[in-house]
Design a protein around this motif. Structure first.
Motif, short mmCIF file in Angstrom:
data_model
loop_
_atom_site.label_atom_id
_atom_site.label_comp_id
_atom_site.label_asym_id
_atom_site.label_seq_id
_atom_site.Cartn_x
_atom_site.Cartn_y
_atom_site.Cartn_z
N ILE A 41 -24.21 -22.11 -14.64
CA ILE A 41 -24.48 -21.37 -15.86
C ILE A 41 -25.00 -22.38 -16.88
CG2 ILE A 41 -23.56 -19.94 -17.71
CD1 ILE A 41 -21.43 -18.97 -15.77
N LEU A 42 -26.22 -22.12 -17.36
CA LEU A 42 -26.91 -23.05 -18.26
C LEU A 42 -27.18 -22.35 -19.58
CD1 LEU A 42 -28.56 -25.70 -18.71
CD2 LEU A 42 -30.52 -24.51 -17.71
N SER A 43 -26.73 -22.95 -20.67
CA SER A 43 -26.97 -22.42 -22.01
C SER A 43 -28.04 -23.28 -22.69
CB SER A 43 -25.68 -22.45 -22.84
OG SER A 43 -25.93 -22.05 -24.18
N LEU A 101 -22.82 -21.41 -30.74
CA LEU A 101 -22.02 -22.57 -30.39
C LEU A 101 -21.31 -22.32 -29.07
CD1 LEU A 101 -20.41 -23.29 -33.87
CD2 LEU A 101 -22.27 -24.57 -32.80
N VAL A 102 -21.23 -23.35 -28.23
CA VAL A 102 -20.54 -23.25 -26.95
C VAL A 102 -19.42 -24.28 -26.93
CG1 VAL A 102 -20.74 -23.48 -24.45
CG2 VAL A 102 -22.60 -22.44 -25.76
N ASP A 103 -18.20 -23.85 -26.67
CA ASP A 103 -17.10 -24.78 -26.50
C ASP A 103 -17.00 -25.13 -25.02
OD1 ASP A 103 -14.72 -26.28 -27.13
OD2 ASP A 103 -13.58 -24.66 -26.21
N MET A 104 -17.54 -26.28 -24.66
CA MET A 104 -17.66 -26.63 -23.26
C MET A 104 -16.31 -26.67 -22.52
SD MET A 104 -20.87 -26.74 -22.78
CE MET A 104 -20.99 -27.50 -21.16
N PRO A 105 -15.25 -27.21 -23.12
CA PRO A 105 -13.99 -27.26 -22.36
C PRO A 105 -13.42 -25.90 -22.00
CG PRO A 105 -13.95 -28.82 -24.19
CD PRO A 105 -15.15 -27.95 -24.39
N ARG A 162 -28.74 -28.67 -26.13
CA ARG A 162 -28.78 -28.42 -27.56
C ARG A 162 -29.56 -29.53 -28.26
NH1 ARG A 162 -27.63 -24.13 -26.24
NH2 ARG A 162 -25.98 -22.73 -26.93
N VAL A 163 -30.06 -29.21 -29.44
CA VAL A 163 -30.75 -30.18 -30.28
C VAL A 163 -29.78 -30.55 -31.40
CG1 VAL A 163 -32.76 -30.65 -31.72
CG2 VAL A 163 -32.97 -29.12 -29.74
N SER A 164 -29.47 -31.84 -31.52
CA SER A 164 -28.45 -32.25 -32.47
C SER A 164 -28.73 -33.65 -32.98
CB SER A 164 -27.07 -32.21 -31.82
OG SER A 164 -26.05 -32.63 -32.71
N GLU A 165 -28.12 -33.99 -34.11
CA GLU A 165 -28.23 -35.33 -34.67
C GLU A 165 -27.25 -36.30 -34.04
OE1 GLU A 165 -29.27 -35.69 -39.09
OE2 GLU A 165 -28.11 -33.83 -39.02
N ARG A 166 -26.17 -35.80 -33.46
CA ARG A 166 -25.14 -36.69 -32.92
C ARG A 166 -24.53 -36.09 -31.66
NH1 ARG A 166 -23.58 -34.28 -37.58
NH2 ARG A 166 -21.79 -32.85 -37.50
N SER A 167 -23.93 -36.95 -30.87
CA SER A 167 -23.29 -36.52 -29.64
C SER A 167 -21.85 -36.09 -29.91
CB SER A 167 -23.29 -37.65 -28.61
OG SER A 167 -24.61 -38.05 -28.31
N SER A 168 -21.35 -35.22 -29.04
CA SER A 168 -19.95 -34.81 -29.15
C SER A 168 -19.06 -35.83 -28.46
CB SER A 168 -19.75 -33.43 -28.51
OG SER A 168 -18.38 -33.12 -28.44
N PRO A 169 -18.03 -36.33 -29.14
CA PRO A 169 -17.17 -37.34 -28.52
C PRO A 169 -16.29 -36.78 -27.42
CG PRO A 169 -16.29 -36.71 -30.65
CD PRO A 169 -17.62 -36.01 -30.52
N LEU A 177 -27.94 -33.01 -23.17
CA LEU A 177 -27.38 -32.21 -22.08
C LEU A 177 -25.87 -32.42 -22.06
CD1 LEU A 177 -28.00 -30.39 -19.60
CD2 LEU A 177 -27.99 -32.50 -18.24
N LEU A 178 -25.13 -31.35 -22.28
CA LEU A 178 -23.67 -31.40 -22.30
C LEU A 178 -23.11 -30.82 -21.01
CD1 LEU A 178 -24.71 -31.29 -25.33
CD2 LEU A 178 -22.49 -30.35 -25.91
N GLU A 179 -22.06 -31.46 -20.48
CA GLU A 179 -21.45 -31.00 -19.24
C GLU A 179 -20.02 -30.52 -19.51
OE1 GLU A 179 -21.77 -33.75 -15.95
OE2 GLU A 179 -23.48 -34.72 -16.90
N ARG A 180 -19.64 -29.46 -18.83
CA ARG A 180 -18.28 -28.96 -18.97
C ARG A 180 -17.30 -29.95 -18.34
NH1 ARG A 180 -15.33 -24.57 -16.07
NH2 ARG A 180 -17.24 -24.08 -14.96
#
Length: 300
Positions: free
Chosen positions: A97-99, A133-137, A146-153, A267-270
């Protein structure tokens, strides 16, 4: 487990989601309900347990000392529930599943996805084109662009692509554009949801955004691009939205200059995804495709 009989799962989800976002609006967006509904769920849980988990402040909802202690457990629990639900549903390593943002899906991804299916026929990809917004966990989304200024820690993130902007227009309008100052003489197609304006692209000794002629305005960058193809003006585009139209010759870039924005495609991974092989195959394919179409803009 008897305590859980007193509390609805939706109430715990509301507490956990607001705790991560710090406000009702973003939490409601993630949960797909109204802010009022989220607020009611929190109030219900607080009443059931006779405890306060948030303080209502001018800046939003801030966890109480008790709430701050409980939230990590709730987040971990929601992540485990999501993984358990995936196993119960029979999720396999061959379904992803790709958002992705709608304009990225429409103008770049959809035209190339067939090549992934040809190379990996055992993997099925479901594309959710959304800006929500997608909460990956806790979601069932395996990969999110997503296009963003910073990465999610808190999420494994791969930088894919620098977002660069540059003017595009039809070949007919391009004949009128010899220098950036000539942009004052043609209509400008605008994206009302854009995160930047023309001042980002102009040099200091060139016109300002406020001096440009306003052409049609749209709420979708895909429509802005189509309007340019239809000779309705000039659009400040970026690589993924314009590359295929430029290659086909339906649009041209009248100036060579491309200016980097503060944003990158990521690219964010669950976390703990059960589909490692398919995820790695898609990631490798995606980077190769980006390199092939947008080589010098790609980050890795």
């Amino acid at each position: 487990m008897n305590l859980l009989n007193l509390i609805h799962l939706n109430g715990l989800r509301a507490v956990e989601t607001v705790g991560r976002h710090g406000n009702l609006s973003d939490a409601a967006n993630e949960l797909g309900v109204t802010p009022g509904a989220v607020s009611q769920q929190i109030l219900k849980v607080e009443k059931q347990l006779d405890r306060r988990f948030f303080e209502r402040t001018a800046r939003g909802l801030e966890p109480t000392a008790l709430g701050a202690k409980a939230l990590p457990y709730l987040t971990s629990g929601m992540r485990d529930l999501a993984a358990g639900a995936a196993l119960m549903r029979g999720d396999q390593d061959d379904r992803l599943i790709l958002s992705v943002p709608p304009v990225f899906a429409a103008k770049w991804l959809v035209w190339r996805l067939g090549r992934f299916h040809d190379a990996h026929p055992h993997v099925t990809v479901r594309v959710d084109a959304t800006m929500k917004l997608v909460d990956m966990p806790t979601s069932d989304v395996d990969l999110c662009i997503r296009v963003s200024e910073r990465s999610s820690p808190d999420v494994k993130t791969t930088r894919l692509l620098r977002q660069r902007v540059f003017p595009v227009c039809s070949p007919v309008i391009a004949q009128q554009l010899k220098t950036p100052r000539d942009l004052l003489n043609v209509p400008v197609v605008r994206d009302q949801l854009s995160m930047f304006d023309w001042d980002l692209w102009f040099n200091e000794d060139e016109p300002r955004d406020a001096e440009l002629q306003n052409g049609p305005t749209f709420s979708d960058a895909s429509l802005c691009l189509d309007a340019c193809i239809a000779c309705q003006g000039v659009f400040l585009a970026w690589d993924t939205v314009a590359c295929d139209a430029l290659a086909a010759g339906s649009l041209v870039a009248p100036f060579e200059r491309k200016v980097a924005t503060p944003y990158t495609y990521q690219l964010l991974e669950r976390p703990g995804a059960l589909k490692g092989r398919a995820i790695n195959q898609f990631k490798t394919w995606l980077i190769d495709e980006l390199r092939g179409s947008l080589g010098d803009a790609v980050d890795w």
